[in-house]
Each structure stands twice: as structure tokens, then as C-alpha cells.
Design a protein around this motif. Structure first.
Motif, PDB file in Angstrom:
ATOM      1  N   SER A 116     -87.241 -12.829 -68.881  1.00 11.76           N
ATOM      2  CA  SER A 116     -88.706 -12.817 -68.888  1.00 11.76           C
ATOM      3  C   SER A 116     -89.318 -13.924 -68.047  1.00 11.76           C
ATOM      4  CB  SER A 116     -89.223 -12.936 -70.324  1.00 11.76           C
ATOM      5  OG  SER A 116     -88.830 -14.180 -70.901  1.00 11.76           O
ATOM      6  N   GLN A 117     -88.500 -14.887 -67.639  1.00 15.91           N
ATOM      7  CA  GLN A 117     -89.032 -16.013 -66.877  1.00 15.91           C
ATOM      8  C   GLN A 117     -88.861 -15.751 -65.386  1.00 15.91           C
ATOM      9  OE1 GLN A 117     -87.989 -19.962 -68.718  1.00 15.91           O
ATOM     10  NE2 GLN A 117     -86.608 -18.678 -69.951  1.00 15.91           N
ATOM     11  N   TYR A 118     -89.853 -16.167 -64.636  1.00 17.14           N
ATOM     12  CA  TYR A 118     -89.846 -15.925 -63.189  1.00 17.14           C
ATOM     13  C   TYR A 118     -89.841 -17.248 -62.442  1.00 17.14           C
ATOM     14  CZ  TYR A 118     -91.009 -14.305 -58.521  1.00 17.14           C
ATOM     15  OH  TYR A 118     -90.972 -14.062 -57.167  1.00 17.14           O
ATOM     16  N   ARG A 119     -89.036 -17.308 -61.413  1.00 18.40           N
ATOM     17  CA  ARG A 119     -88.976 -18.509 -60.585  1.00 18.40           C
ATOM     18  C   ARG A 119     -88.953 -18.076 -59.131  1.00 18.40           C
ATOM     19  NH1 ARG A 119     -84.289 -22.094 -62.294  1.00 18.40           N
ATOM     20  NH2 ARG A 119     -83.113 -20.260 -61.695  1.00 18.40           N
ATOM     21  N   GLY A 120     -89.963 -18.494 -58.378  1.00 15.14           N
ATOM     22  CA  GLY A 120     -90.022 -18.140 -56.974  1.00 15.14           C
ATOM     23  C   GLY A 120     -88.993 -18.897 -56.163  1.00 15.14           C
ATOM     24  N   THR A 121     -88.676 -18.355 -55.005  1.00 13.70           N
ATOM     25  CA  THR A 121     -87.699 -18.972 -54.112  1.00 13.70           C
ATOM     26  C   THR A 121     -88.382 -19.451 -52.846  1.00 13.70           C
ATOM     27  OG1 THR A 121     -85.836 -17.634 -54.903  1.00 13.70           O
ATOM     28  CG2 THR A 121     -85.652 -18.525 -52.690  1.00 13.70           C
ATOM     29  N   VAL A 122     -88.164 -20.710 -52.514  1.00 15.76           N
ATOM     30  CA  VAL A 122     -88.717 -21.279 -51.281  1.00 15.76           C
ATOM     31  C   VAL A 122     -87.578 -21.446 -50.288  1.00 15.76           C
ATOM     32  CG1 VAL A 122     -89.896 -23.230 -50.236  1.00 15.76           C
ATOM     33  CG2 VAL A 122     -90.521 -22.481 -52.546  1.00 15.76           C
ATOM     34  N   ARG A 123     -87.691 -20.795 -49.160  1.00 12.39           N
ATOM     35  CA  ARG A 123     -86.646 -20.885 -48.137  1.00 12.39           C
ATOM     36  C   ARG A 123     -87.037 -21.928 -47.087  1.00 12.39           C
ATOM     37  NH1 ARG A 123     -83.356 -17.375 -49.799  1.00 12.39           N
ATOM     38  NH2 ARG A 123     -84.057 -15.426 -50.768  1.00 12.39           N
ATOM     39  N   HIS A 124     -86.054 -22.701 -46.677  1.00 14.41           N
ATOM     40  CA  HIS A 124     -86.297 -23.766 -45.719  1.00 14.41           C
ATOM     41  C   HIS A 124     -85.593 -23.485 -44.406  1.00 14.41           C
ATOM     42  CE1 HIS A 124     -88.079 -26.309 -48.869  1.00 14.41           C
ATOM     43  NE2 HIS A 124     -87.091 -25.895 -49.653  1.00 14.41           N
ATOM     44  N   ASN A 125     -86.154 -24.016 -43.355  1.00 14.05           N
ATOM     45  CA  ASN A 125     -85.521 -23.923 -42.042  1.00 14.05           C
ATOM     46  C   ASN A 125     -84.183 -24.649 -42.096  1.00 14.05           C
ATOM     47  OD1 ASN A 125     -84.737 -24.347 -39.307  1.00 14.05           O
ATOM     48  ND2 ASN A 125     -86.874 -24.176 -38.658  1.00 14.05           N
ATOM     49  N   VAL A 126     -83.118 -23.960 -41.712  1.00 14.65           N
ATOM     50  CA  VAL A 126     -81.783 -24.542 -41.832  1.00 14.65           C
ATOM     51  C   VAL A 126     -81.642 -25.820 -41.014  1.00 14.65           C
ATOM     52  CG1 VAL A 126     -80.806 -23.178 -39.925  1.00 14.65           C
ATOM     53  CG2 VAL A 126     -79.316 -23.973 -41.796  1.00 14.65           C
ATOM     54  N   LEU A 127     -82.388 -25.927 -39.922  1.00 20.16           N
ATOM     55  CA  LEU A 127     -82.277 -27.104 -39.060  1.00 20.16           C
ATOM     56  C   LEU A 127     -82.958 -28.331 -39.663  1.00 20.16           C
ATOM     57  CD1 LEU A 127     -82.852 -25.423 -35.578  1.00 20.16           C
ATOM     58  CD2 LEU A 127     -80.685 -26.074 -36.641  1.00 20.16           C
ATOM     59  N   THR A 128     -83.768 -28.126 -40.703  1.00 21.50           N
ATOM     60  CA  THR A 128     -84.451 -29.265 -41.329  1.00 21.50           C
ATOM     61  C   THR A 128     -83.802 -29.663 -42.652  1.00 21.50           C
ATOM     62  OG1 THR A 128     -86.033 -27.892 -42.561  1.00 21.50           O
ATOM     63  CG2 THR A 128     -86.624 -28.500 -40.291  1.00 21.50           C
ATOM     64  N   LEU A 129     -82.704 -29.018 -43.023  1.00 18.78           N
ATOM     65  CA  LEU A 129     -82.027 -29.372 -44.265  1.00 18.78           C
ATOM     66  C   LEU A 129     -81.476 -30.790 -44.185  1.00 18.78           C
ATOM     67  CD1 LEU A 129     -79.930 -26.150 -45.073  1.00 18.78           C
ATOM     68  CD2 LEU A 129     -82.167 -26.818 -46.003  1.00 18.78           C
ATOM     69  N   SER A 130     -81.392 -31.459 -45.316  1.00 11.88           N
ATOM     70  CA  SER A 130     -80.764 -32.776 -45.352  1.00 11.88           C
ATOM     71  C   SER A 130     -79.272 -32.623 -45.122  1.00 11.88           C
ATOM     72  CB  SER A 130     -81.008 -33.428 -46.716  1.00 11.88           C
ATOM     73  OG  SER A 130     -80.319 -32.703 -47.742  1.00 11.88           O
ATOM     74  N   ASP A 131     -78.606 -33.729 -44.806  1.00 12.59           N
ATOM     75  CA  ASP A 131     -77.162 -33.678 -44.599  1.00 12.59           C
ATOM     76  C   ASP A 131     -76.456 -33.167 -45.846  1.00 12.59           C
ATOM     77  OD1 ASP A 131     -77.509 -34.647 -42.053  1.00 12.59           O
ATOM     78  OD2 ASP A 131     -76.980 -36.725 -42.543  1.00 12.59           O
ATOM     79  N   ALA A 132     -76.950 -33.568 -47.013  1.00 12.26           N
ATOM     80  CA  ALA A 132     -76.330 -33.131 -48.265  1.00 12.26           C
ATOM     81  C   ALA A 132     -76.485 -31.624 -48.466  1.00 12.26           C
ATOM     82  CB  ALA A 132     -76.942 -33.887 -49.443  1.00 12.26           C
ATOM     83  N   ASP A 133     -77.664 -31.097 -48.125  1.00 15.93           N
ATOM     84  CA  ASP A 133     -77.891 -29.661 -48.298  1.00 15.93           C
ATOM     85  C   ASP A 133     -77.114 -28.844 -47.266  1.00 15.93           C
ATOM     86  OD1 ASP A 133     -79.481 -29.854 -50.535  1.00 15.93           O
ATOM     87  OD2 ASP A 133     -81.363 -29.928 -49.406  1.00 15.93           O
ATOM     88  N   LYS A 134     -76.962 -29.382 -46.071  1.00 11.18           N
ATOM     89  CA  LYS A 134     -76.133 -28.689 -45.079  1.00 11.18           C
ATOM     90  C   LYS A 134     -74.687 -28.613 -45.552  1.00 11.18           C
ATOM     91  CE  LYS A 134     -78.800 -29.850 -40.906  1.00 11.18           C
ATOM     92  NZ  LYS A 134     -78.791 -30.608 -39.620  1.00 11.18           N
ATOM     93  N   LYS A 135     -74.206 -29.716 -46.099  1.00 14.96           N
ATOM     94  CA  LYS A 135     -72.830 -29.727 -46.591  1.00 14.96           C
ATOM     95  C   LYS A 135     -72.662 -28.749 -47.747  1.00 14.96           C
ATOM     96  CE  LYS A 135     -69.064 -32.749 -48.092  1.00 14.96           C
ATOM     97  NZ  LYS A 135     -68.567 -31.760 -49.074  1.00 14.96           N
ATOM     98  N   LYS A 136     -73.650 -28.702 -48.634  1.00 16.14           N
ATOM     99  CA  LYS A 136     -73.562 -27.777 -49.755  1.00 16.14           C
ATOM    100  C   LYS A 136     -73.540 -26.335 -49.263  1.00 16.14           C
ATOM    101  CE  LYS A 136     -77.120 -27.227 -52.582  1.00 16.14           C
ATOM    102  NZ  LYS A 136     -78.069 -27.467 -53.720  1.00 16.14           N
ATOM    103  N   LEU A 137     -74.360 -26.017 -48.285  1.00 12.84           N
ATOM    104  CA  LEU A 137     -74.393 -24.668 -47.723  1.00 12.84           C
ATOM    105  C   LEU A 137     -73.029 -24.280 -47.157  1.00 12.84           C
ATOM    106  CD1 LEU A 137     -76.207 -22.194 -46.862  1.00 12.84           C
ATOM    107  CD2 LEU A 137     -76.477 -23.388 -44.667  1.00 12.84           C
ATOM    108  N   VAL A 138     -72.459 -25.154 -46.341  1.00 17.14           N
ATOM    109  CA  VAL A 138     -71.156 -24.886 -45.735  1.00 17.14           C
ATOM    110  C   VAL A 138     -70.074 -24.792 -46.808  1.00 17.14           C
ATOM    111  CG1 VAL A 138     -69.368 -25.839 -44.223  1.00 17.14           C
ATOM    112  CG2 VAL A 138     -71.766 -25.879 -43.503  1.00 17.14           C
ATOM    113  N   ASP A 139     -70.107 -25.697 -47.768  1.00 18.98           N
ATOM    114  CA  ASP A 139     -69.106 -25.680 -48.842  1.00 18.98           C
ATOM    115  C   ASP A 139     -69.190 -24.397 -49.667  1.00 18.98           C
ATOM    116  OD1 ASP A 139     -68.185 -28.149 -48.061  1.00 18.98           O
ATOM    117  OD2 ASP A 139     -69.173 -29.262 -49.685  1.00 18.98           O
ATOM    118  N   TYR A 140     -70.409 -23.929 -49.932  1.00 17.54           N
ATOM    119  CA  TYR A 140     -70.567 -22.707 -50.723  1.00 17.54           C
ATOM    120  C   TYR A 140     -70.053 -21.491 -49.948  1.00 17.54           C
ATOM    121  CZ  TYR A 140     -73.412 -24.977 -54.355  1.00 17.54           C
ATOM    122  OH  TYR A 140     -73.867 -25.767 -55.393  1.00 17.54           O
ATOM    123  N   PHE A 141     -70.333 -21.433 -48.644  1.00 11.08           N
ATOM    124  CA  PHE A 141     -69.803 -20.336 -47.836  1.00 11.08           C
ATOM    125  C   PHE A 141     -68.277 -20.374 -47.827  1.00 11.08           C
ATOM    126  CE2 PHE A 141     -73.710 -19.678 -44.855  1.00 11.08           C
ATOM    127  CZ  PHE A 141     -74.364 -19.030 -45.886  1.00 11.08           C
TER     128      PHE A 141
END
Length: 304
Positions: A116-141
Motif C-alpha cells: 500500500s505504500q508508494y515510493r517514487g524513483t529518482v534517476r540520476h545521470n550516471v556521469l554525475t554519480l559519486s565514486d561510491a555509487d559508481k562502484k555500487k552500480l558496477v558491483d551490482y551488475f
């Protein structure tokens, strides 16, 4: 847009034939093929489609039986026609905000025990991600490439090849990333006719009116599988704005992988993707192609 259980059953060529064309693991067996029913029990209450909890019920799949468009001159030659009827004609129909092949999930964007709860998703430009978020993205893939998907398998043969009563089921385990590479292949491959010829003038994912809709649901489903795999329900896929790009600015080792300085046909050894098994098309080229509509590195092993 709400997905039903296996995929969105819509008419061939009108809405690209299918949306999510993986096979739920509980139905990938002789019994499922024989009965043509895929209404798995939801573990939450032990009932099919979670009907005892009001999550959904097992019902007849509805598809449109309008004639195919003139672009596709065949009938009954391809498992994707009137998907998923060749495999299943009864599946879970989920109520309200519930979703999934057993109605055990929430619709995209919804969460909570009762969805019943809704949470919107905000997408960010991949080139502006922090180093930590870039690493998380690559690690998750990378994790998705090495984690067998617990919920879905893929068909490795046509329905006819599995026997009239499903006595010879042919399905295979795949990792989560392989699953999505296969799904994209499944809706794009040509029709292989019984006489040995191939009908190429068809592409259910890109050459019909639901081109954008199909890919959006495809990405939402991929994002959801990453969240379930990692238990990181705040994860969102970024976007890549490739407008007017003349070079691949995401082809760096902290993102999709740079070019190997010693071999321009290979990915840089500094990227974890370079350690993936090399099969089919060159991984870097496959990644660049998929980036035109998403940020999913994928290797289609069956296109070569």
C-alpha cells in the motif's frame, strides 16, 4: 502499467507480442506444461496466487485474437504468437497493487506487507554519480552476472520440442543478468520456420507501437530483480544521456569498462567485466549497444 504473471499478453505486432517472457521456476516442469497452468502457491499463505490473502486468483489468460498485421504473414509458427498461450493458458491475475507470477510481489513503485505504500524513483545521470555509487552500480551488475536467478528459468527449446504432454521439459538456470539478455533476445530473434528458412522481417521489441513501453517495463523489472538480489530497495538504475555523443564516455573502468590498451577488441583488465566469460559478441560492443536504451551491460550468447 501492471504486469500480470509471466508477461503482458497483447496481440502480435500491435504491442510487440510480449513483455516479460521468462518462465517462472515453479511452472518449468512436465506438470505445468501438461496442464498449461502456471498458478504457483504464494509462500505467504500457502494458496495459489495468494488467493486466501486476497492477493490474486488463477484465471484464464486473455489475449487478442485479431489477425496479425500484414508484416507477419504466418500463423502458428512461433511460440511468441499470442504469448504465453503456447506454454500456459491460466496464470495468476493479481489484485490491487500486488504483482509477480505468484502475486507475492508489489507493483513497481509500491512496497510494504500489503503493497500500500508508494515510493517514487529518482534517476540520476550516471556521469554525475559519486565514486561510491559508481562502484555500487558496477558491483551490482557483476553480482547479477554471477548469481543464478532464484525465480525464473529460460526455455532452451520450442514448446513442440518438449512433447505434447510436456514429457521432455527443456529449461535452464541462468544468472540474473543472463536472464535479461535472454529476454531481450527472445523478443528480437527472427522466426525460424519448420522448412528450415528464417523470416527476418520481424522484431517484437523494436518495430512496433510498444517499443518504448516494452523497454520501460523491461528496465523496471531488471531494477526490481537487482533490488531483490541485493536487498537494497533504495537502488535505482541511473540514466545515460547519449544525445550527440561521438565517444563512449561511460566506457571507463569505474563504469562500463575502458578499452584494453593492448587489444582494442577487448575490455580493460581494470574492469571486473573483463573477467566475465567471453561468449558471443564482444562484451564491450554489446554493452555500448544496450546503453542506447538503458544502462544494462548484456551479452547475448545466442545471437551469434
Amino acid at each position: 502499467m501492471r504486469t500480470r504473471s509471466l508477461c503482458v499478453p497483447v496481440s502480435l505486432l500491435l504491442f510487440v507480442g510480449s513483455c516479460l517472457c521468462q518462465i517462472p521456476r515453479p511452472c518449468a516442469n512436465s506438470e505445468g506444461l501438461r496442464t498449461k497452468e502456471c498458478c504457483p502457491v504464494w509462500d505467504g499463505d500457502g494458496s495459489a496466487c495468494g488467493i486466501e490473502s486476497g492477493r490474486g486468483n488463477c484465471t484464464k489468460v486473455r489475449v487478442k485474437f485479431a489477425p496479425h498485421g500484414e508484416q507477419y504473414p504466418y500463423h502458428g509458427k512461433d511460440d511468441r504468437e499470442k504469448w504465453p498461450l503456447e506454454f500456459f493458458n491460466r496464470t495468476c491475475h493479481c489484485f490491487g497493487n500486488y504483482s509477480g507470477f505468484d502475486c507475492g510481489d508489489c507493483m513497481f513503485g509500491h512496497w510494504g506487507d500489503d503493497c500500500s505504500q508508494y515510493r517514487g524513483t529518482v534517476r540520476h545521470n550516471v556521469l554525475t554519480l559519486s565514486d561510491a555509487d559508481k562502484k555500487k552500480l558496477v558491483d551490482y551488475f557483476d553480482q547479477a552476472q554471477h548469481t543464478v536467478n532464484p525465480d525464473y528459468v529460460i526455455a532452451t527449446a520450442t514448446r513442440d520440442d518438449m512433447g505434447p504432454n510436456g514429457e521432455s521439459p527443456k529449461f535452464a538456470n541462468v544468472t540474473t543478468l543472463e536472464l535479461f539478455a535472454w529476454m531481450h533476445y527472445f523478443v528480437c530473434h527472427p522466426t525460424f520456420l519448420p522448412n528450415g528458412t528464417v523470416f527476418y522481417d520481424i522484431n517484437f521489441a523494436h518495430e512496433a507501437s510498444a517499443f518504448t513501453v516494452w523497454h520501460r517495463i523491461y528496465l523496471l523489472h531488471f531494477e526490481n530483480e537487482i533490488r531483490k538480489m541485493t536487498q537494497d530497495f533504495n537502488f535505482t538504475l541511473p540514466y545515460w544521456d547519449w544525445t550527440d555523443k561521438t565517444e563512449c564516455d561511460v566506457c571507463t573502468d569505474d563504469l562500463m569498462g575502458a578499452q584494453d590498451p593492448n587489444n582494442p577488441n577487448l575490455i580493460s583488465p581494470g574492469s571486473p567485466f573483463s573477467k566475465w566469460k567471453k561468449q558471443g559478441r564482444n562484451f564491450r560492443e554489446a554493452t555500448k549497444a544496450s546503453l542506447n536504451s538503458s544502462l544494462i551491460p548484456g551479452l547475448n550468447r545466442r545471437q551469434t
